[in-house]
Design an enzyme around this catalytic site. Structure first.
Site, PDB file in Angstrom:
ATOM      1  N   GLU A 258       0.862  -1.205   0.057  1.00 44.13           N
ATOM      2  CA  GLU A 258      -0.138  -0.068   0.137  1.00 44.13           C
ATOM      3  C   GLU A 258       0.779   1.229   0.104  1.00 44.13           C
ATOM      4  O   GLU A 258       1.418   1.514   1.102  1.00 44.13           O
ATOM      5  CB  GLU A 258      -0.803  -0.006   1.216  1.00 44.13           C
ATOM      6  N   CYS A 292      -1.320   9.288   2.315  1.00 42.33           N
ATOM      7  CA  CYS A 292      -1.225   8.563   1.145  1.00 42.33           C
ATOM      8  C   CYS A 292      -2.621   9.030   0.144  1.00 42.33           C
ATOM      9  O   CYS A 292      -2.359   9.007  -0.905  1.00 42.33           O
ATOM     10  CB  CYS A 292      -1.114   7.066   1.054  1.00 42.33           C
TER      11      CYS A 292
END
Length: 491
Positions: A258, A292
């Site tokens: 991720e 993110c």
């Protein structure tokens, strides 16, 4: 009668450079300072685990994992529930460490603790869920598939949401019977690692099932290469993720990545401007833009771009910046000087390339003012690069097709948001975006714990964690057939 001794949640034995291994706190020979970003103060010592430390922990985890997998589902669920109860009981400690060590504001830290608690509660339900399927087969033969734990899962977690982004892998991996070796980012080793070790220690997790070893890239590399580790779950930068994926893949490990994102928040011309600005501020400035999912591009229809930019700039100028542990502020510090310089360089080079600085841009130590850049073109560094700082990059567009092209003009593919008065129009546009997370009339920064979370392209390897995806990530299928007697094959 003697008075019971009260043990602090984190005491001297935890904060003097210890790893959590073998169910004990062992002071490491190699230690580094834990720094409070807002003040530069040394708040503790944390371990800097070696490759040998990682190897010993992984071996011990492997030797004890099967016993944990064979524990009753009730027992595994109960330990996770106890960890959730400990997190709730020690909420103030968890919030405090997040604020001090990661530079979180109190609301962000409280939000992260709430997500973490929900993650533990959801994971606690996994052991009592069905673990297989009965498959079609011929008469007299039973055929079924069951999910089994992988063995030892290595978790390498980041600094930005350190508690939750580690726990979202640790908790489900433990729930389904794996052992875990956690290597938190050394910049947030306390709230991303030691805190988790303490929660499971309090919960009564057997020794060696969770090992927590803070360390640098060498420790991470050792985890990726260790023969006792079956899987790596990594959350962090794309550049580091490429190295993790290469190393783990070379050793035939399962890999969940991720990674970063250059996410777009699209503001259509029928959007409510006040709501659009609020969603933009959340997407671009939450936790100083160090997420993110942060909106790296604010794509605004040309008809409303000028008015929107003025309103966003006004909002940015109203947001306070300071030490979140001492005052009520909207933004705290960036994690370190390297991140500040990275953001400054991108803003400066973008202005040189023609972007206009509408608000912010100022820096005081690690404190970066909420910034708005306009007149940003597709060749600008601010358009192309992940900034990981509180910088809103406003890019105008004229048609929905152009918004799609601008959004997809990146190697990343994590999150996108669309603000519009027409859900149908937004859905039609959103269906053409190359992202793993899509939010209609909401911000790019979103996570409910129960949802699959992951990106494509440079944002990840197409895997997800969370909700139903946890079963896919942290177990593997085994096919089993059963007959009353072996068949007389004609050979």
């Amino acid at each position: 009668m003697s008075t019971p001794v009260s043990h602090p949640f984190l005491g001297e034995q935890h904060l003097s450079g210890a790893v959590f291994s073998g169910g004990q706190w062992v002071v490491s020979g190699n230690r580094i300072d834990a720094i409070e970003p807002a003040t530069g103060t040394v708040i503790a010592k944390v371990a800097n685990a070696s490759a040998v430390n990682i190897a010993d922990a992984a071996k011990a985890a492997s030797q004890n994992q099967k016993a944990w997998a064979n524990e009753s589902y009730d027992r595994r669920g109960e330990i996770l529930r106890q960890a959730a109860a400990a997190a709730k009981s020690h909420k103030a400690d968890l919030v405090s460490w997040l604020v001090r060590e990661s530079g979180s504001t109190f609301p962000k830290a409280e939000f992260e603790v709430a997500l973490t608690n929900k993650c533990l509660i959801e994971a606690a339900a996994m052991p009592s869920q069905a673990t297989g399927q009965v498959l079609p087969s011929q008469t007299g033969r039973l055929s079924f598939a069951k999910r089994r734990p992988l063995g030892v899962v290595g978790v390498i977690s980041p600094f930005n949401f350190p508690l939750y982004l580690a726990m979202r892998a640790v908790a489900p991996a433990l729930a389904v019977g794996n052992a875990v070796v956690l290597k938190p980012d050394p910049r947030t080793a306390i709230c991303g690692g030691l805190v988790i070790a303490r929660l499971f220690e309090i919960a009564g997790l057997p020794a060696n099932i969770l090992q927590v070893l803070p360390g640098d890239g060498k420790a991470g590399a050792a985890l990726c290469e260790d023969r006792h580790v079956a899987m790596i779950q990594f959350t962090g930068s794309t550049s580091a993720g490429r190295k993790v994926g290469e190393a783990a893949g070379r050793h035939l490990k399962k890999v969940s990545l991720e990674l970063g994102g250059k996410n777009s928040l699209i503001i259509l011309d029928d959007a409510d401007l006040e709501l659009a600005v609020k969603n933009t501020a959340w997407s671009a400035y939450l936790h100083q833009g160090q997420i993110c999912m942060s909106a790296g591009r604010i794509l605004v229809h040309a008809k409303i771009a000028e008015r929107f930019t003025a309103l966003l700039s006004e909002k940015a100028k109203q947001l306070s910046v300071g030490n979140p542990f001492e005052e009520h502020v909207a933004l705290g510090p960036l994690i370190n000087a390297a991140q500040v310089k990275h953001a400054q360089d991108i803003v400066s080079s973008s202005v040189t390339a023609g972007a206009k600085l509408e608000a912010g841009g100022g820096v005081n130590g690690l404190f970066f003012e909420p910034t708005v850049l306009s007149n940003v073109g597709p060749d600008s560094p601010a358009f192309l690069e992940e900034i990981f700082a509180p910088v809103a990059v406003v890019v105008p567009f004229n048609t929905d097709e152009e918004a799609i092209q601008l959004t997809n003009d990146t190697e990343y593919g994590l999150s996108a948001g669309i603000i519009s008065g027409s859900v149908g129009r937004a859905l039609a546009l959103g269906s053409q975006l190359n992202v793993g997370l899509l939010h209609i009339n909401d911000a790019t920064v979103n996570d409910d714990v129960v949802n699959p979370f992951g990106g494509v392209g440079a944002s990840g390897n197409g895997t997800s964690v969370g909700g139903p995806a946890n079963w896919e990530e942290f177990t593997q299928w085994q096919w089993v057939t059963v007959r009353d007697a072996a068949p007389p094959y004609p050979m």
